[in-house]
Design an enzyme around this catalytic site. Structure first.
Site, PDB file in Angstrom:
ATOM      1  CB  CYS A  72      87.418  17.623   5.329  1.00  0.00           C
ATOM      2  SG  CYS A  72      86.490  18.045   6.803  1.00  0.00           S
ATOM      3  CG  HIS A 122      85.199  14.776   2.931  1.00  0.00           C
ATOM      4  ND1 HIS A 122      85.564  14.046   4.039  1.00  0.00           N
ATOM      5  CD2 HIS A 122      84.617  15.915   3.410  1.00  0.00           C
ATOM      6  CE1 HIS A 122      85.213  14.706   5.128  1.00  0.00           C
ATOM      7  NE2 HIS A 122      84.633  15.842   4.770  1.00  0.00           N
ATOM      8  CG  ASN A 165      82.601  15.065   7.850  1.00  0.00           C
ATOM      9  OD1 ASN A 165      83.778  14.704   7.824  1.00  0.00           O
ATOM     10  ND2 ASN A 165      82.210  16.242   7.396  1.00  0.00           N
TER      11      ASN A 165
HETATM   12  O1  UT7 Z   1      83.576  18.107   5.915  1.00  0.00           O
HETATM   13  C1  UT7 Z   1      83.122  19.326   5.442  1.00  0.00           C
HETATM   14  C2  UT7 Z   1      82.237  19.923   6.476  1.00  0.00           C
HETATM   15  N1  UT7 Z   1      80.849  19.975   6.389  1.00  0.00           N
HETATM   16  C3  UT7 Z   1      80.001  19.629   5.410  1.00  0.00           C
HETATM   17  O2  UT7 Z   1      80.325  19.122   4.409  1.00  0.00           O
HETATM   18  C4  UT7 Z   1      78.572  19.963   5.578  1.00  0.00           C
HETATM   19  C5  UT7 Z   1      77.962  20.493   4.323  1.00  0.00           C
HETATM   20  N2  UT7 Z   1      76.567  20.881   4.545  1.00  0.00           N
HETATM   21  C6  UT7 Z   1      75.595  19.981   4.720  1.00  0.00           C
HETATM   22  O3  UT7 Z   1      75.820  18.792   4.675  1.00  0.00           O
HETATM   23  C7  UT7 Z   1      74.185  20.502   4.926  1.00  0.00           C
HETATM   24  O4  UT7 Z   1      74.156  21.888   4.640  1.00  0.00           O
HETATM   25  C8  UT7 Z   1      73.633  20.232   6.357  1.00  0.00           C
HETATM   26  C9  UT7 Z   1      73.400  18.749   6.551  1.00  0.00           C
HETATM   27  C10 UT7 Z   1      74.639  20.747   7.400  1.00  0.00           C
HETATM   28  C11 UT7 Z   1      72.331  20.949   6.554  1.00  0.00           C
HETATM   29  O5  UT7 Z   1      71.391  20.542   5.556  1.00  0.00           O
HETATM   30  P1  UT7 Z   1      70.525  21.621   4.779  1.00  0.00           P
HETATM   31  O6  UT7 Z   1      69.616  20.881   3.903  1.00  0.00           O
HETATM   32  O7  UT7 Z   1      71.499  22.599   4.175  1.00  0.00           O
HETATM   33  O8  UT7 Z   1      69.681  22.273   5.936  1.00  0.00           O
HETATM   34  P2  UT7 Z   1      69.664  23.779   6.470  1.00  0.00           P
HETATM   35  O9  UT7 Z   1      70.925  24.127   7.175  1.00  0.00           O
HETATM   36  O10 UT7 Z   1      69.226  24.661   5.347  1.00  0.00           O
HETATM   37  O11 UT7 Z   1      68.517  23.693   7.539  1.00  0.00           O
HETATM   38  C12 UT7 Z   1      67.171  23.381   7.161  1.00  0.00           C
HETATM   39  C13 UT7 Z   1      66.328  23.317   8.413  1.00  0.00           C
HETATM   40  C14 UT7 Z   1      66.502  24.519   9.331  1.00  0.00           C
HETATM   41  O12 UT7 Z   1      65.247  24.820   9.885  1.00  0.00           O
HETATM   42  P3  UT7 Z   1      64.407  26.076   9.377  1.00  0.00           P
HETATM   43  O13 UT7 Z   1      65.297  27.260   9.588  1.00  0.00           O
HETATM   44  O14 UT7 Z   1      64.152  25.792   7.918  1.00  0.00           O
HETATM   45  O15 UT7 Z   1      63.195  26.037  10.220  1.00  0.00           O
HETATM   46  C15 UT7 Z   1      67.422  23.988  10.397  1.00  0.00           C
HETATM   47  O16 UT7 Z   1      67.236  24.673  11.638  1.00  0.00           O
HETATM   48  O17 UT7 Z   1      66.695  22.170   9.169  1.00  0.00           O
HETATM   49  C16 UT7 Z   1      66.959  22.563  10.512  1.00  0.00           C
HETATM   50  N3  UT7 Z   1      67.967  21.680  11.063  1.00  0.00           N
HETATM   51  C17 UT7 Z   1      67.658  20.542  11.689  1.00  0.00           C
HETATM   52  N4  UT7 Z   1      66.488  19.950  11.979  1.00  0.00           N
HETATM   53  C18 UT7 Z   1      66.534  18.783  12.646  1.00  0.00           C
HETATM   54  C19 UT7 Z   1      69.313  21.821  11.015  1.00  0.00           C
HETATM   55  N5  UT7 Z   1      69.898  20.787  11.634  1.00  0.00           N
HETATM   56  C20 UT7 Z   1      68.891  19.982  12.070  1.00  0.00           C
HETATM   57  C21 UT7 Z   1      68.871  18.766  12.773  1.00  0.00           C
HETATM   58  N6  UT7 Z   1      67.667  18.195  13.015  1.00  0.00           N
HETATM   59  N7  UT7 Z   1      69.994  18.129  13.167  1.00  0.00           N
END
Ligand code: UT7
Length: 325
Positions: free
Chosen positions: A112, A252, A282
């Site tokens: 990115c 970004h 994004n």
């Molecule tokens: O361009 C560069 C590429 N990418 C990025 O910059 C992404 C960088 N990362 C992020 O923005 C964040 O890490 C995310 C938005 C991807 C995820 O947020 P998070 O606060 O880190 O959540 P997590 O991955 O720790 O997940 C927390 C919970 C999980 O459930 P459990 O295991 O705690 O029960 C996930 O399964 O949220 C759950 N979860 C969702 N729930 C509802 C993950 N995605 C979703 C969803 N809807 N879409």
């Protein structure tokens, strides 16, 4: 003599998908997506729509804005991670649409951060006197590599393209400083396992979804803020400027929480930060040039403003560029 921006353009596909639309296909909610990412809608290509339409439209708009003909471009660069075809990429297809018959072109793949890397490369080539005018496009059709059954990634991405025309300028305008970095230990935080030469696509990779983008979101998140902070500070140092000199920060557009944390660490007030990820999500290499073009066209960015563009992404790559408009 560095590179100054003489025109910009951007393009978003017409189809707009809301968080509620995504609630119909994966186990997610508008509330989760907004709270954890800040994203409300994203624009996606229609099935079968040619991805080159995006880069072509953004590039045409940038050339019109600069009041130049496309034939006057000396070099054409497309920053993209998921080109129209792995070989020969995206640039030849967009060049053909633009009528760039004799112009050299290449794709630049740097996660990115591709647009920021592209700005640094274009500036270097212009400073070296090799080219007087370069067209730089960031274009990404992420919907085509998204696993629409994976709620952890499918809510995050959008399609789009942005473009700038860069031209030889005075030393006190255009790109004043840049800093680009890589951290190859983190190469698998964001990757597409199959379809390259290490694991060519076959029936098994298709079954396993190896042709979709995989992301370890939390790992990317943890790295993103310190990386963009370092890049911003070092690019400003290269420009002999401080954070007080900055009129606009364009980070970004990955996650509003990442952007807010960056603002806190840099002590930059939120009203100096340009964001559009609530509408466009994004869009990878396209995110900064789209946000830049929108803010130029609506009058927020004015002539003389100092802007820092900073990004991080797959690789892991990161970087920043300081530009006076
Ligand atoms: O361009 C560069 C590429 N990418 C990025 O910059 C992404 C960088 N990362 C992020 O923005 C964040 O890490 C995310 C938005 C991807 C995820 O947020 P998070 O606060 O880190 O959540 P997590 O991955 O720790 O997940 C927390 C919970 C999980 O459930 P459990 O295991 O705690 O029960 C996930 O399964 O949220 C759950 N979860 C969702 N729930 C509802 C993950 N995605 C979703 C969803 N809807 N879409």
């Amino acid at each position: 003599m560095g590179a100054r921006i003489i025109g910009s353009g951007s393009f978003l596909p017409e189809k707009c998908v809301t968080n509620s639309d995504l609630e119909q296909i994966v186990n997610t909610s508008d509330e989760w997506i907004v709270r954890r990412t800040g994203i409300r809608t994203r624009h996606l290509l229609e099935d079968g729509q040619d991805p080159a339409v995006m880069g072509t439209a953004a590039a045409k708009q940038a050339c019109e804005d600069a009041r130049i003909s496309a034939e006057s471009i000396g070099l054409f660069i497309v920053a993209t991670n998921f080109p129209d075809m792995i070989c020969p990429g995206s640039s030849p297809f967009i060049a053909s649409e633009l009528g760039l018959d004799q112009t050299p072109f290449f794709d630049l793949k740097a996660g990115c951060s591709g647009f920021v890397y592209g700005m640094a490369v274009a500036d270097g080539l212009i400073r070296a006197g090799l080219y007087q005018r370069i067209l730089l496009v960031g274009s990404e059709a992420l919907s085509r590599v998204t696993d629409w059954s994976d709620r952890k990634t499918c809510v995050l991405f959008g399609d789009g393209a942005g473009a700038v025309v860069l031209e030889t300028g005075r030393t006190d305008e255009g790109v004043l400083g840049s800093a680009i970095f890589g951290d190859n230990d983190k190469a698998l935080l964001l990757h597409m396992p199959a379809g390259g030469t290490r694991t060519p696509a076959d029936d098994a990779t298709l079954q396993q979804g190896g042709h979709f983008l995989k992301m370890e979101g939390a790992g990317v998140y943890r790295s993103a803020v310190p990386m963009m902070e370092r890049a911003t500070r070092e690019a400003l140092a290269a420009a002999s400027l401080g954070l007080d000199d900055v009129d606009w920060l364009i980070p970004h557009q990955a996650n509003i929480r990442i952007i807010d944390s960056l603002a806190v660490r840099l002590k930059v007030s939120k009203d100096k930060i340009i964001t559009n990820l609530d509408r466009v999500a994004n869009t990878s290499t396209a995110s900064i040039p789209i946000a830049f073009d929108e803010a130029r066209r609506d009058g927020r960015i004015k002539n003389g403003d100092v802007i820092v563009m900073t990004a991080f992404g797959a690789g892991v790559t990161y970087g920043a560029v300081v530009v006076r408009i």
